[in-house]
Design a protein around this motif. Structure first.
Motif, PDB file in Angstrom:
ATOM      1  N   PRO A 142      76.928  55.240  39.467  1.00  0.00           N
ATOM      2  CA  PRO A 142      78.221  55.799  39.048  1.00  0.00           C
ATOM      3  C   PRO A 142      79.051  56.355  40.209  1.00  0.00           C
ATOM      4  N   SER A 143      78.405  56.909  41.249  1.00  0.00           N
ATOM      5  CA  SER A 143      79.162  57.431  42.394  1.00  0.00           C
ATOM      6  C   SER A 143      79.691  56.308  43.283  1.00  0.00           C
ATOM      7  N   GLY A 144      79.075  55.133  43.188  1.00  0.00           N
ATOM      8  CA  GLY A 144      79.453  54.011  44.047  1.00  0.00           C
ATOM      9  C   GLY A 144      78.827  54.076  45.430  1.00  0.00           C
ATOM     10  N   HIS A 145      77.973  55.067  45.686  1.00  0.00           N
ATOM     11  CA  HIS A 145      77.384  55.247  47.014  1.00  0.00           C
ATOM     12  C   HIS A 145      75.914  54.836  47.090  1.00  0.00           C
ATOM     13  N   THR A 146      75.328  54.441  45.960  1.00  0.00           N
ATOM     14  CA  THR A 146      73.919  54.049  45.908  1.00  0.00           C
ATOM     15  C   THR A 146      73.826  52.712  45.193  1.00  0.00           C
ATOM     16  N   ALA A 147      72.892  51.870  45.636  1.00  0.00           N
ATOM     17  CA  ALA A 147      72.757  50.544  45.038  1.00  0.00           C
ATOM     18  C   ALA A 147      71.297  50.160  44.855  1.00  0.00           C
ATOM     19  N   TYR A 148      71.081  49.301  43.876  1.00  0.00           N
ATOM     20  CA  TYR A 148      69.807  48.611  43.659  1.00  0.00           C
ATOM     21  C   TYR A 148      70.157  47.137  43.761  1.00  0.00           C
ATOM     22  N   GLY A 149      69.392  46.375  44.531  1.00  0.00           N
ATOM     23  CA  GLY A 149      69.731  44.972  44.693  1.00  0.00           C
ATOM     24  C   GLY A 149      68.519  44.072  44.817  1.00  0.00           C
ATOM     25  N   VAL A 150      68.735  42.808  44.441  1.00  0.00           N
ATOM     26  CA  VAL A 150      67.717  41.768  44.553  1.00  0.00           C
ATOM     27  C   VAL A 150      68.351  40.576  45.249  1.00  0.00           C
ATOM     28  N   ILE A 151      67.724  40.146  46.342  1.00  0.00           N
ATOM     29  CA  ILE A 151      68.168  38.959  47.068  1.00  0.00           C
ATOM     30  C   ILE A 151      67.085  37.899  46.909  1.00  0.00           C
ATOM     31  N   TYR A 152      67.485  36.745  46.406  1.00  0.00           N
ATOM     32  CA  TYR A 152      66.572  35.605  46.221  1.00  0.00           C
ATOM     33  C   TYR A 152      66.962  34.549  47.240  1.00  0.00           C
ATOM     34  N   MET A 153      66.014  34.082  48.037  1.00  0.00           N
ATOM     35  CA  MET A 153      66.289  33.124  49.099  1.00  0.00           C
ATOM     36  C   MET A 153      65.425  31.887  48.974  1.00  0.00           C
ATOM     37  N   SER A 154      66.000  30.746  49.274  1.00  0.00           N
ATOM     38  CA  SER A 154      65.237  29.515  49.411  1.00  0.00           C
ATOM     39  C   SER A 154      64.852  29.385  50.879  1.00  0.00           C
ATOM     40  N   LEU A 155      63.606  29.046  51.124  1.00  0.00           N
ATOM     41  CA  LEU A 155      63.109  28.917  52.489  1.00  0.00           C
ATOM     42  C   LEU A 155      63.155  27.459  52.941  1.00  0.00           C
ATOM     43  N   PRO A 156      63.322  27.220  54.234  1.00  0.00           N
ATOM     44  CA  PRO A 156      63.344  25.851  54.744  1.00  0.00           C
ATOM     45  C   PRO A 156      61.947  25.244  54.860  1.00  0.00           C
ATOM     46  N   LEU A 157      60.916  26.090  54.820  1.00  0.00           N
ATOM     47  CA  LEU A 157      59.525  25.656  54.913  1.00  0.00           C
ATOM     48  C   LEU A 157      58.712  26.417  53.868  1.00  0.00           C
ATOM     49  N   PRO A 158      57.565  25.878  53.451  1.00  0.00           N
ATOM     50  CA  PRO A 158      56.716  26.651  52.547  1.00  0.00           C
ATOM     51  C   PRO A 158      56.271  27.956  53.205  1.00  0.00           C
ATOM     52  N   ALA A 159      56.236  29.018  52.433  1.00  0.00           N
ATOM     53  CA  ALA A 159      55.881  30.344  52.952  1.00  0.00           C
ATOM     54  C   ALA A 159      54.544  30.328  53.680  1.00  0.00           C
ATOM     55  N   ALA A 160      53.590  29.551  53.181  1.00  0.00           N
ATOM     56  CA  ALA A 160      52.246  29.532  53.753  1.00  0.00           C
ATOM     57  C   ALA A 160      52.220  29.028  55.197  1.00  0.00           C
ATOM     58  N   ILE A 161      53.218  28.277  55.616  1.00  0.00           N
ATOM     59  CA  ILE A 161      53.190  27.757  56.981  1.00  0.00           C
ATOM     60  C   ILE A 161      54.234  28.394  57.901  1.00  0.00           C
ATOM     61  N   ILE A 162      54.925  29.395  57.433  1.00  0.00           N
ATOM     62  CA  ILE A 162      55.896  30.091  58.281  1.00  0.00           C
ATOM     63  C   ILE A 162      55.133  31.019  59.216  1.00  0.00           C
TER      64      ILE A 162
END
Length: 191
Positions: free
Chosen positions: A77-97
């Motif tokens: 409500p104050s506009g000064h605090t946030a909750y967020g979720v960022i979903y990203m697609s990776l260029p490689l499988p996570a297991a080999i990064i």
């Protein structure tokens, strides 16, 4: 096995070119649902492939998205605090990064934050989060301080955060609500 400098450089180039490019705005299809749900309810949100629990009365921002990432934010409500979720697609499988989530943080998340805010610094140490199977970190941008966790799975990654605007005093109660929402977030919708 620690990644070599060349491996990190190659992954960094892929990540920066493919994973986290600029955003454009579009309204989520569930705008009404996001606005009216109570804090304790779990809301499956396909746009970020997660079940979210935004605090009651927090307003969803328009979805930021491109072909490789989607970012949903709820403002207090104050506009000064946030909750967020960022979903990203990776260029490689996570297991080999090489370096896993820390590499995505250093070579993708932080450079993107610097691009959008003019600054991106880690505050303190990056720590393992065994419960989530990822990492926790605090990052300070030009405008925001985010307290986040990051998890990689398959060809995807999530960064979920409680953020505060740096130019305003921290509202402790709002930050507590944002951190609770962050920690209740369930990643990956079961189909």
């Amino acid at each position: 096995m620690k990644p070599t400098g060349l491996q990190k450089l190659g992954f960094a180039a892929l990540t920066l070119c493919v994973c986290l490019t600029g955003c454009h705005h579009a309204l989520p299809t569930t705008q009404q649902t996001l606005t009216t749900q109570a804090a304790e309810q779990l809301i499956p949100l396909k746009t970020v492939d997660a079940t979210v629990t935004p605090p009651a009365g927090w307003a969803p921002e328009p979805l930021k998205q491109d072909e490789k990432h989607r970012h949903q934010i709820w403002l207090s409500p104050s506009g000064h605090t946030a909750y967020g979720v960022i979903y990203m697609s990776l260029p490689l499988p996570a297991a080999i990064i090489p370096g896993g989530a820390e590499t995505v943080l250093e070579e993708g998340f932080l450079p993107n934050m610097k691009k959008t805010e003019g600054k991106a610094d880690l505050v303190g140490e990056v720590t393992d989060d065994p419960k989530r199977g990822g990492i926790r970190f605090v990052a300070e941008g030009g405008f925001y301080l985010v307290r986040a966790f990051m998890v990689l799975e398959g060809m995807h990654a999530w960064a979920v955060y409680a953020g505060t605007e740096r130019s305003a005093p921290v509202n402790v109660e709002e930050l507590k609500l944002a951190e609770q929402a962050r920690d209740r977030t369930v990643l990956g919708l079961k189909q």
